[in-house]
Write a protein that holds these residues in place. Structure first.
Motif, PDB file in Angstrom:
ATOM      1  N   HIS A  61      92.055  43.879 -27.811  1.00 14.39           N
ATOM      2  CA  HIS A  61      92.983  44.346 -29.104  1.00 14.39           C
ATOM      3  C   HIS A  61      93.673  45.009 -27.444  1.00 14.39           C
ATOM      4  O   HIS A  61      93.425  45.954 -26.841  1.00 14.39           O
ATOM      5  N   ILE A  62      94.823  44.166 -26.920  1.00 12.61           N
ATOM      6  CA  ILE A  62      95.607  44.872 -26.415  1.00 12.61           C
ATOM      7  C   ILE A  62      96.747  45.410 -26.967  1.00 12.61           C
ATOM      8  O   ILE A  62      97.611  45.089 -28.066  1.00 12.61           O
ATOM      9  N   LEU A  63      97.487  47.199 -26.251  1.00  5.28           N
ATOM     10  CA  LEU A  63      97.134  47.261 -24.753  1.00  5.28           C
ATOM     11  C   LEU A  63      96.140  48.423 -25.369  1.00  5.28           C
ATOM     12  O   LEU A  63      97.093  49.184 -25.436  1.00  5.28           O
ATOM     13  N   GLN A  64      94.948  48.521 -24.785  1.00  3.92           N
ATOM     14  CA  GLN A  64      94.270  50.195 -24.325  1.00  3.92           C
ATOM     15  C   GLN A  64      94.814  50.513 -23.357  1.00  3.92           C
ATOM     16  O   GLN A  64      95.405  50.171 -22.488  1.00  3.92           O
ATOM     17  N   ARG A  65      94.633  51.951 -22.910  1.00  4.96           N
ATOM     18  CA  ARG A  65      94.539  53.186 -22.293  1.00  4.96           C
ATOM     19  C   ARG A  65      93.431  52.191 -21.511  1.00  4.96           C
ATOM     20  O   ARG A  65      92.565  52.557 -21.827  1.00  4.96           O
ATOM     21  N   PRO A  66      93.569  53.096 -20.225  1.00  8.47           N
ATOM     22  CA  PRO A  66      93.505  52.847 -18.641  1.00  8.47           C
ATOM     23  C   PRO A  66      91.846  53.546 -19.627  1.00  8.47           C
ATOM     24  O   PRO A  66      91.945  55.118 -19.410  1.00  8.47           O
ATOM     25  N   LYS A  67      90.137  53.097 -19.044  1.00  6.91           N
ATOM     26  CA  LYS A  67      89.508  54.286 -19.970  1.00  6.91           C
ATOM     27  C   LYS A  67      88.057  53.547 -18.713  1.00  6.91           C
ATOM     28  O   LYS A  67      88.166  52.506 -18.235  1.00  6.91           O
ATOM     29  N   LEU A  68      86.651  54.105 -18.969  1.00 10.32           N
ATOM     30  CA  LEU A  68      85.320  53.928 -18.812  1.00 10.32           C
ATOM     31  C   LEU A  68      84.259  54.311 -20.075  1.00 10.32           C
ATOM     32  O   LEU A  68      85.068  55.391 -20.002  1.00 10.32           O
ATOM     33  N   ASP A  69      84.295  53.380 -20.006  1.00 11.40           N
ATOM     34  CA  ASP A  69      82.805  53.516 -20.840  1.00 11.40           C
ATOM     35  C   ASP A  69      81.928  53.221 -20.449  1.00 11.40           C
ATOM     36  O   ASP A  69      81.166  52.421 -19.932  1.00 11.40           O
ATOM     37  N   TYR A  70      80.795  53.649 -21.242  1.00  5.22           N
ATOM     38  CA  TYR A  70      78.927  53.574 -20.958  1.00  5.22           C
ATOM     39  C   TYR A  70      78.756  52.834 -21.831  1.00  5.22           C
ATOM     40  O   TYR A  70      78.187  53.408 -23.290  1.00  5.22           O
ATOM     41  N   TYR A  71      78.064  51.627 -21.699  1.00  2.00           N
ATOM     42  CA  TYR A  71      77.056  50.651 -22.702  1.00  2.00           C
ATOM     43  C   TYR A  71      75.816  50.839 -22.096  1.00  2.00           C
ATOM     44  O   TYR A  71      75.830  50.066 -21.404  1.00  2.00           O
ATOM     45  N   GLU A  72      75.296  51.420 -22.478  1.00  2.67           N
ATOM     46  CA  GLU A  72      73.160  51.037 -21.856  1.00  2.67           C
ATOM     47  C   GLU A  72      73.834  50.694 -20.780  1.00  2.67           C
ATOM     48  O   GLU A  72      74.387  52.129 -19.379  1.00  2.67           O
ATOM     49  N   ASN A  73      73.314  49.567 -19.650  1.00  2.35           N
ATOM     50  CA  ASN A  73      73.737  49.513 -18.105  1.00  2.35           C
ATOM     51  C   ASN A  73      74.478  49.493 -17.646  1.00  2.35           C
ATOM     52  O   ASN A  73      74.917  48.723 -16.411  1.00  2.35           O
TER      53      ASN A  73
END
Length: 319
Positions: A61-73
């Motif tokens: 899905h374009i265009l996401q806002r700049p972000k940081l997500d954590y998924y396990e490792n």
């Protein structure tokens, strides 16, 4: 297209290996770059790397806002590159882990090529974290941010040219150029400010970093983004000042024109009155039978006109 860079545990660098032939446990770390991937190649994000479905959905899905997500490792970054021609943001996604870096983007970007060549060249010349996937992610972010500067410098040059215009163009044309520059500054701001907020989160995140050296490197990118946002705000204030200056200049020109028209109208008002009086169709008007009446009235009009003009000039109406 998928290109790969794999570093063996002995420090050897292997490139362009088929991703399906790479076993992550056999290498110190790898970088897989998905550039304009096909649908089949995109499936590898799930079938090979087993990334979280939500992260894969964000890639699609374009265009996401700049972000940081954590998924396990795995840390998932959404970054914004800049299209230097349109100044529109273009998304670049990163999946970061201790053993790999995966980059995903729908457009070919020269920043990614520069980062790729730099990482490949510096694997043996740098030590510690600088030779791993974290360093590769830093290099990508650094190159993305470096590409913001030329576009902003170009807009500043245009502003300097507008500021030094000496009346060679009309106010309408200058105003149009100012609003054009202001609109492009807004585009840059919509790209840079979210990236600045993301970098602030990275600098202060304990999940992404593990030592002080990493904080210094990512802090340097954050400093660049702070500089960029400050430059944008200064430039936006400059466009506002130029806009106000041009509006004032236009108002002064209009006032000057209105003053000139007022003087002309005022001078001709008594002349029109005299002409109106002698244009009335009364039968008894003594001056009509005077031999020099016509010339006398013209002389009176001339004296009135010249006298009023000199009086207006002494009163400062033409300054």
């Amino acid at each position: 297209m998928i290109r790969t860079l794999a570093v063996t545990r002995k420090g050897e660098v292997l490139t362009d290996l088929p991703l399906q032939d790479i076993t992550l446990e056999d290498y110190a770390w790898i970088w897989a770059d998905f550039s304009t991937p096909t649908a089949e190649e995109t499936l590898l994000l799930d079938t090979y790397f087993h990334f979280h479905p939500l992260a894969i959905e964000d890639c699609m899905h374009i265009l996401q806002r700049p972000k940081l997500d954590y998924y396990e490792n795995v840390q998932f970054f959404v970054l914004h590159a800049l299209n230097e021609r349109t100044l529109e943001a273009e998304e670049i996604d990163l999946f970061l882990s201790k053993g790999f870096l995966v980059s995903y983007h729908h457009q070919e970007k020269p920043e990614m090529d520069e980062a790729w060549q730099m990482v490949k060249a510096e694997i043996h010349s740098r030590k510690g974290w600088s030779g791993g996937p974290m360093a590769a992610a830093y290099t990508v972010m650094d190159k993305l941010v470096d590409r913001y500067f030329p576009s902003l410098y170009g807009l500043e040059d245009e502003l300097a040219d507008l500021e030094s215009q000496g009346g060679n163009e009309s106010v309408e044309e200058l105003m149009s150029q100012v609003f054009n520059v202001r609109g492009r500054l807004l585009k840059l701001r919509r790209t840079i400010v979210p990236m600045r907020d993301l970098m602030y989160r990275i600098v202060n995140s304990q999940h992404v970093q593990s030592n002080g050296e990493e904080r210094i490197y990512f802090g340097d990118i954050y400093d660049h983004l702070l500089k960029l946002t400050d430059m944008i705000e200064v430039d936006r204030e400059m466009t506002a000042d130029l806009r106000d200056s041009y509006i004032s200049l236009n108002s002064n020109r209009m006032n000057s024109i209105m003053k000139t028209l007022t003087v002309i109208t005022t001078v001709f008002m008594p002349l029109t009155l005299i002409a109106g009086i002698y244009g009335m169709n009364f039968r008894v008007m003594p001056e009509l039978d005077w031999k020099y009446g016509y010339f006398g009235v013209l002389l009176l009009m001339l004296v009135l006109g010249v006298g009023m003009f000199r009086w207006f000039r002494r009163s400062g109406w033409f300054k």
